[in-house]
Design an enzyme around this catalytic site. Structure first.
Site, PDB file in Angstrom:
ATOM      1  N   GLU A 301       0.801  -1.228   0.000  1.00 24.16           N
ATOM      2  CA  GLU A 301       0.000   0.000   0.000  1.00 24.16           C
ATOM      3  C   GLU A 301       0.834   1.278   0.000  1.00 24.16           C
ATOM      4  O   GLU A 301       0.525   2.231   0.720  1.00 24.16           O
ATOM      5  CB  GLU A 301      -0.931  -0.032   1.222  1.00 24.16           C
ATOM      6  CG  GLU A 301      -0.225   0.036   2.605  1.00 24.16           C
ATOM      7  CD  GLU A 301       0.201  -1.301   3.162  1.00 24.16           C
ATOM      8  OE1 GLU A 301       0.435  -2.253   2.391  1.00 24.16           O
ATOM      9  OE2 GLU A 301       0.318  -1.411   4.400  1.00 24.16           O
ATOM     10  N   HIS A 325      -8.088  -3.992  -1.073  1.00 22.80           N
ATOM     11  CA  HIS A 325      -7.291  -4.097   0.148  1.00 22.80           C
ATOM     12  C   HIS A 325      -6.249  -2.978   0.231  1.00 22.80           C
ATOM     13  O   HIS A 325      -6.186  -2.245   1.221  1.00 22.80           O
ATOM     14  CB  HIS A 325      -6.624  -5.474   0.204  1.00 22.80           C
ATOM     15  CG  HIS A 325      -5.781  -5.696   1.413  1.00 22.80           C
ATOM     16  ND1 HIS A 325      -6.247  -6.349   2.540  1.00 22.80           N
ATOM     17  CD2 HIS A 325      -4.509  -5.319   1.698  1.00 22.80           C
ATOM     18  CE1 HIS A 325      -5.288  -6.375   3.450  1.00 22.80           C
ATOM     19  NE2 HIS A 325      -4.218  -5.757   2.970  1.00 22.80           N
ATOM     20  N   GLU A 326      -5.450  -2.855  -0.816  1.00 27.04           N
ATOM     21  CA  GLU A 326      -4.378  -1.844  -0.753  1.00 27.04           C
ATOM     22  C   GLU A 326      -4.958  -0.436  -0.706  1.00 27.04           C
ATOM     23  O   GLU A 326      -4.438   0.438  -0.008  1.00 27.04           O
ATOM     24  CB  GLU A 326      -3.413  -1.999  -1.932  1.00 27.04           C
ATOM     25  CG  GLU A 326      -2.794  -3.394  -2.101  1.00 27.04           C
ATOM     26  CD  GLU A 326      -2.240  -4.001  -0.828  1.00 27.04           C
ATOM     27  OE1 GLU A 326      -1.890  -3.258   0.114  1.00 27.04           O
ATOM     28  OE2 GLU A 326      -2.162  -5.245  -0.764  1.00 27.04           O
ATOM     29  N   HIS A 329      -6.007   0.536   2.778  1.00 19.49           N
ATOM     30  CA  HIS A 329      -4.907   0.977   3.639  1.00 19.49           C
ATOM     31  C   HIS A 329      -4.750   2.506   3.627  1.00 19.49           C
ATOM     32  O   HIS A 329      -4.118   3.058   4.520  1.00 19.49           O
ATOM     33  CB  HIS A 329      -3.588   0.346   3.197  1.00 19.49           C
ATOM     34  CG  HIS A 329      -3.298  -0.997   3.797  1.00 19.49           C
ATOM     35  ND1 HIS A 329      -3.269  -1.225   5.152  1.00 19.49           N
ATOM     36  CD2 HIS A 329      -2.997  -2.196   3.217  1.00 19.49           C
ATOM     37  CE1 HIS A 329      -2.955  -2.506   5.377  1.00 19.49           C
ATOM     38  NE2 HIS A 329      -2.795  -3.116   4.223  1.00 19.49           N
ATOM     39  N   GLU A 348      -3.696  -4.491   9.288  1.00 15.71           N
ATOM     40  CA  GLU A 348      -4.166  -5.514   8.358  1.00 15.71           C
ATOM     41  C   GLU A 348      -5.584  -6.001   8.662  1.00 15.71           C
ATOM     42  O   GLU A 348      -6.344  -6.319   7.750  1.00 15.71           O
ATOM     43  CB  GLU A 348      -3.179  -6.686   8.317  1.00 15.71           C
ATOM     44  CG  GLU A 348      -1.776  -6.304   7.846  1.00 15.71           C
ATOM     45  CD  GLU A 348      -1.730  -5.696   6.442  1.00 15.71           C
ATOM     46  OE1 GLU A 348      -2.726  -5.802   5.698  1.00 15.71           O
ATOM     47  OE2 GLU A 348      -0.688  -5.100   6.088  1.00 15.71           O
ATOM     48  N   ASP A 404       8.345 -10.006  10.841  1.00 14.25           N
ATOM     49  CA  ASP A 404       7.721 -10.668   9.694  1.00 14.25           C
ATOM     50  C   ASP A 404       7.064 -11.993  10.078  1.00 14.25           C
ATOM     51  O   ASP A 404       6.533 -12.689   9.210  1.00 14.25           O
ATOM     52  CB  ASP A 404       8.754 -10.894   8.579  1.00 14.25           C
ATOM     53  CG  ASP A 404       8.944  -9.643   7.723  1.00 14.25           C
ATOM     54  OD1 ASP A 404       8.003  -8.829   7.651  1.00 14.25           O
ATOM     55  OD2 ASP A 404      10.030  -9.471   7.150  1.00 14.25           O
ATOM     56  N   TYR A 412      -4.847 -10.540   9.897  1.00 12.16           N
ATOM     57  CA  TYR A 412      -5.791 -10.218   8.821  1.00 12.16           C
ATOM     58  C   TYR A 412      -7.201 -10.716   9.178  1.00 12.16           C
ATOM     59  O   TYR A 412      -8.150  -9.946   9.278  1.00 12.16           O
ATOM     60  CB  TYR A 412      -5.375 -10.870   7.493  1.00 12.16           C
ATOM     61  CG  TYR A 412      -4.134 -10.276   6.852  1.00 12.16           C
ATOM     62  CD1 TYR A 412      -2.860 -10.584   7.322  1.00 12.16           C
ATOM     63  CD2 TYR A 412      -4.233  -9.418   5.759  1.00 12.16           C
ATOM     64  CE1 TYR A 412      -1.726 -10.048   6.727  1.00 12.16           C
ATOM     65  CE2 TYR A 412      -3.101  -8.882   5.154  1.00 12.16           C
ATOM     66  CZ  TYR A 412      -1.860  -9.201   5.643  1.00 12.16           C
ATOM     67  OH  TYR A 412      -0.732  -8.666   5.058  1.00 12.16           O
TER      68      TYR A 412
HETATM   69  N1  BES Z   1       1.014  -4.411   3.797  1.00 16.22           N
HETATM   70  C1  BES Z   1       0.759  -5.691   3.251  1.00 16.22           C
HETATM   71  C2  BES Z   1       2.008  -6.396   2.779  1.00 16.22           C
HETATM   72  C3  BES Z   1       3.025  -6.654   3.880  1.00 16.22           C
HETATM   73  C4  BES Z   1       2.629  -6.976   5.168  1.00 16.22           C
HETATM   74  C5  BES Z   1       4.362  -6.594   3.578  1.00 16.22           C
HETATM   75  C6  BES Z   1       3.589  -7.190   6.156  1.00 16.22           C
HETATM   76  C7  BES Z   1       5.304  -6.812   4.557  1.00 16.22           C
HETATM   77  C8  BES Z   1       4.923  -7.113   5.847  1.00 16.22           C
HETATM   78  C9  BES Z   1      -0.249  -5.628   2.104  1.00 16.22           C
HETATM   79  O1  BES Z   1      -1.250  -4.685   2.311  1.00 16.22           O
HETATM   80  C10 BES Z   1      -0.951  -6.947   2.045  1.00 16.22           C
HETATM   81  O2  BES Z   1      -1.619  -7.270   2.979  1.00 16.22           O
HETATM   82  N2  BES Z   1      -0.790  -7.690   0.960  1.00 16.22           N
HETATM   83  C11 BES Z   1      -1.409  -8.976   0.768  1.00 16.22           C
HETATM   84  C12 BES Z   1      -2.577  -8.877  -0.148  1.00 16.22           C
HETATM   85  C13 BES Z   1      -3.913  -8.778   0.497  1.00 16.22           C
HETATM   86  C14 BES Z   1      -5.014  -8.881  -0.536  1.00 16.22           C
HETATM   87  C15 BES Z   1      -4.161  -9.731   1.604  1.00 16.22           C
HETATM   88  C16 BES Z   1      -0.410  -9.898   0.118  1.00 16.22           C
HETATM   89  O3  BES Z   1       0.613  -9.420  -0.345  1.00 16.22           O
HETATM   90  O4  BES Z   1      -0.667 -11.094   0.043  1.00 16.22           O
HETATM   91 ZN    ZN Z   2      -2.517  -5.190   3.877  1.00 16.44          ZN
END
Ligand code: BES
Ligand code: ZN
Length: 650
Positions: A301, A325-326, A329, A348, A404, A412
């Site tokens: 995002e 989703h993005e 954010h 999330e 991480d 989520y």
């Molecule tokens: N912000 C996240 C990606 C992220 C989270 C990167 C934690 C590093 C650490 C992004 O908004 C996200 O949630 N992406 C998901 C997609 C979403 C539709 C669930 C993904 O990349 O799978």
């Molecule tokens: Zn996200």
């Protein structure tokens, strides 16, 4: 109940709703009054209570031959502790060439600095001995080719094959691998940047990208709203723009840009739906950058410029929840930010909830419920007795040494589920108003779960006493598992898929193509999710003949089908699986496949071969995850060989 008793009970409920949780709780929050000051981010060396970055100015040159960014980062500082005489920054794999302090007359004075020994997870602390409290410091530095937050792609790794490509991925703590800064979401700063690139390339940042900017290799950017470091983003490549509407559009390589714009054609309507629910979009433009398939996430995002995997461009818009989703954010996360990764659900979980509301607004409740059922089934799979400490929404500090390592199911799915629970108990109208007020109240702040809890007590629980008790509320935040109060969701379309699968398993025929022709990605995902762990080889072959799963470009199907083929011994899928793993580097998609392979000796051999071939084109974040799963190379990701320049300083 007679009147006096009623009054006493009514008077007690608000108090009861906002009491502190019991003190023996594993994740006991700090006193509410001092919550902001009491927060500490264990994933950063910075000390923002003493001094904080308010503005960042980058001046960087991009060198594709050396795979480095080199130049200066100038940090404007707000000193908060009168006794402070040093600035502690986060770095990883950076070569620091010089540090200077700015004086009011515009001059610069050299500063002594030290780089501490590297920490495997956190990188190296950089200490600038400022002596006094200068208004700004300037650091001359360059990145390492191995920077964990950058991926350098050769032309061969791009769609067009003619120009190189670079992109960043700063979340969670990778900004420090390309900028020396306070790499904690507690600190927000505005930024500006000047970037020098090869003249054929278009450079973009999480800032005011101008679709009409001349492509000349010299680009400037401004981000006037304060953002946390994990939203700092950069990309450059053979990128062109296609508009979606007056304030949104797609950047991609020329061969992909029209398909991308068609897939994401509903973006403008999504922004409007979000504004109707949660107030104005505060970031000016909303564009999407489609990256090469090695992008390690589905989406990121980055403000004004969502980064997205090309793998969701499947032609039928079935995976556009990623954009919802993005975009979401832009309120939950970019506007109201979690203070630490231990509060990740504030980003999330809220975003997954808002994503569902946007999907509902555009495509109806039935469509939104498909995703909810699938996600909650995944949560049931993910929650096990071994990861209880990662199941409460509020994660204790000691439970998360690496930011991480959060569970998707917790931050989520359970996070969104909690908000849906509150929505159902308080009613949509009241809850929507509450969320609007929450985004407004905490706009451009970084907050903890305790601050959310306190705000919800005063602006939700207390306003409608008796709907949700304190114990019910706190069970979501502080207990593992899914509380008994969780509202259940069903889907008639997915129930029909269950029935079709069960009939086949009871030896009836497979569902006919007349039936499956109407199935979307979600139905196929649910069909595969309900199969046994390790189906018989013949059953898998029959499925493959009927539906051609092997070779699918759809990442959601590939992520489920290939592990089934591995566990069921259906080796006919292996060549296509290898091709898929060679092309796609999205971590969530490839990890289940590598993990399934790593579970048998023969699969592990195959996985190592595939990985060896795929590795040069993979992102450092994905490489690190696969290495851990295959245990092929225990060399730490983050430890650089000490470069002479930095060794000389301290
Ligand atoms: N912000 C996240 C990606 C992220 C989270 C990167 C934690 C590093 C650490 C992004 O908004 C996200 O949630 N992406 C998901 C997609 C979403 C539709 C669930 C993904 O990349 O799978
Ligand atoms: Zn996200």
């Amino acid at each position: 109940m007679h009147l006096p008793t009623l009054l006493i009970v009514a008077a007690l409920i608000p108090l009861a709703a906002c009491r502190q949780p019991a003190t023996d709780d594993a994740t006991e929050p700090a006193p509410v009054t001092d919550a902001a000051a009491a927060i500490r981010d264990i994933h950063s060396f910075a000390e923002p209570h003493r001094v904080a970055i308010r503005h960042l100015a980058l001046d960087l040159a991009m060198d594709f031959a050396a795979r480095t960014l080199a130049g200066t980062a100038t940090l404007q500082l707000e000193w908060r502790d009168p006794a402070a005489d040093a600035l502690l920054l986060d770095t990883r794999d950076l070569t620091i060439l010089r540090a200077e302090a700015g004086d009011p007359a515009g001059g610069w004075r050299e500063l002594p600095f030290e780089l501490a020994e590297p920490d495997r997870t956190l990188g190296r602390r950089l200490t600038l001995r400022t002596g006094g409290q200068p208004g700004s410091v300037r650091i001359t530095y360059r990145t390492s080719p191995a920077a964990s937050g950058l991926q350098w792609l050769t032309p061969a790794m791009t769609q067009g094959g003619r120009q190189p490509f670079i992109f960043s991925q700063s979340q969670q703590i990778h900004a420090r691998s390309w900028v020396p800064l306070q790499d904690t979401p507690m600190v927000r700063f505005t930024y500006e940047a000047r970037l020098r690139t090869p003249p054929e390339l278009m450079a973009l940042m999480s800032a005011d990208n101008d679709p009409a900017a001349p492509r000349d290799g010299d680009y400037t950017f401004r981000m006037p709203q304060p953002i946390p470091s994990y939203l700092l983003a950069i990309a450059a490549g053979d990128l062109v723009f296609a508009p979606i509407d007056h304030r949104s559009g797609v950047w991609a390589e020329p061969a992909l840009v029209q398909r991308a714009a068609a897939e994401f054609a509903d973006t403008g309507r999504m922004i409007e739906a979000a504004e109707t629910l949660y107030g104005p979009y505060r970031w000016d433009r909303y564009d999407i950058l489609v990256l090469p398939p090695s992008f390690p996430y589905g989406g990121m995002e980055n403000p004004r410029l969502t980064f997205a995997t090309p793998t969701v461009i499947v032609g039928d818009r079935s995976l556009v929840a990623l954009i919802a989703h993005e975009l979401a954010h832009s309120w939950s996360g970019n506007l109201v930010t979690f203070a630490t990764a231990n509060d990740a659900w504030l980003n999330e979980g809220f975003t997954t909830y808002v994503e569902g509301r946007l999907i509902e607004a555009l495509y109806g409740r039935e469509r939104a419920d498909l995703d909810r059922v699938i996600e909650r089934n995944e949560l049931r799979q993910e929650f096990a007795a071994e990861n209880l400490a990662l199941q409460p929404l509020a994660i204790a500090q000691e439970a998360l040494p690496d930011p991480d390592d959060n569970l998707v199911g917790t931050v989520y799915t359970k996070g969104a589920w909690f908000l849906q629970f509150l929505e159902e108990r308080f009613g949509r109208e009241r809850f929507d108003a509450f969320l609007r007020g929450y985004f407004e109240h905490f706009a451009f702040q970084s907050i903890s779960t305790v601050q959310f809890r306190d705000y919800a007590c005063r602006h939700l629980l207390d306003l409608a006493p008796g709907r949700v008790s304190q114990a019910e509320f706190d069970a979501w935040l502080y207990q593992p598992g899914v509380p008994a109060t969780a509202p259940q969701v069903t889907s008639a379309r997915l129930a029909a898929v269950d029935a079709a699968r069960e009939a086949w398993q009871a030896n009836a025929a497979l569902p006919q193509s007349a039936v499956t022709a109407a199935w979307s990605t979600q139905e196929w995902v649910h069909f595969l999710d309900g199969l046994p762990e390790a189906p018989d080889t013949e059953r898998l072959a029959a499925l493959d003949v009927a539906y051609q799963f092997t070779g699918t470009p759809n990442p959601e199907i590939a992520q489920r089908w290939y592990p089934l083929t591995v566990r069921g011994g259906y080796t006919a899928a292996r060549p296509a699986m290898a091709r898929f793993l060679n092309r796609v580097g999205r971590r969530k998609i490839v990890m289940p496949i590598y993990k399934a392979l790593a579970a048998t000796p023969d699969g592990l051999v195959f996985a190592r071969e595939v990985f060896a071939a795929a590795r040069p084109a993979l992102h450092p974040i994905t490489v690190a995850s696969i290495e851990a799963a295959l245990a092929v190379d225990q060399a730490p990701l983050a430890v650089p060989p000490a470069p002479p320049e930095s060794a000389g300083s301290g």
